[in-house]
Design a protein around this motif. Sequence first.
Motif: not given
Length: 201
Positions: A113-125
């Motif tokens: 779904k777009i918009p992307h709405m909600g909680w997501n995990e961060l991947n640290i670069h």
Amino acid sequence: MIAIIDYGAGNLFSVKNALEYLGLPYLITNDLKDIQRADGYILPGVGAFPFAMKQLAATGLVEEIKEQVKKKPLLGICLGMQMLFEESSEFEVCKGLGLIPGKVDMLKAEGLKIPHMGWNELNIHNSSDPLLHGVTEGDCVYFVHSYMAYTMPEYLSASCCYGGCVTALVKNGNVFGAQFHPEKSGEVGLQILKNFGGLTK
């Protein structure tokens, strides 16, 4: 003092509330003298890129902001983060502030779904990004967006996975951008804002 830049198109009050909770001094302003004496800046944003850039240009502050961030930190949030880049294709091709190399285009998340709405995990670069002090791989933050920034790896501090790699946190010198809403991201978001506040002291 952190200047929350008021250009008539930003989500000011949730940011204000978060800074108050953290005890960080702030001022909501579009006054030139306030901008000149501030120790750092937050550029919030909701809505469409062309309208927001037009509103910001109407304040007459664009060149002053570009000058001040040579020596003071700026954090763009959500649309405010996208405005830091060179241009966007949202509705029409529109120039941004050009403070971070890259362009803003539609989020490509096939089957999601777009918009992307909600909680997501961060991947640290880039763990050396000062905004990520106390933030760990897999911490969750809150997103609401349909467009994203496409930039080079050297500017990418963190991403999330939503049908592919989505730019979440960027840095270029004193200029920082969060696609997510730190002010709505619980303890993790508050830590990021606290870290930004530390850069203004």
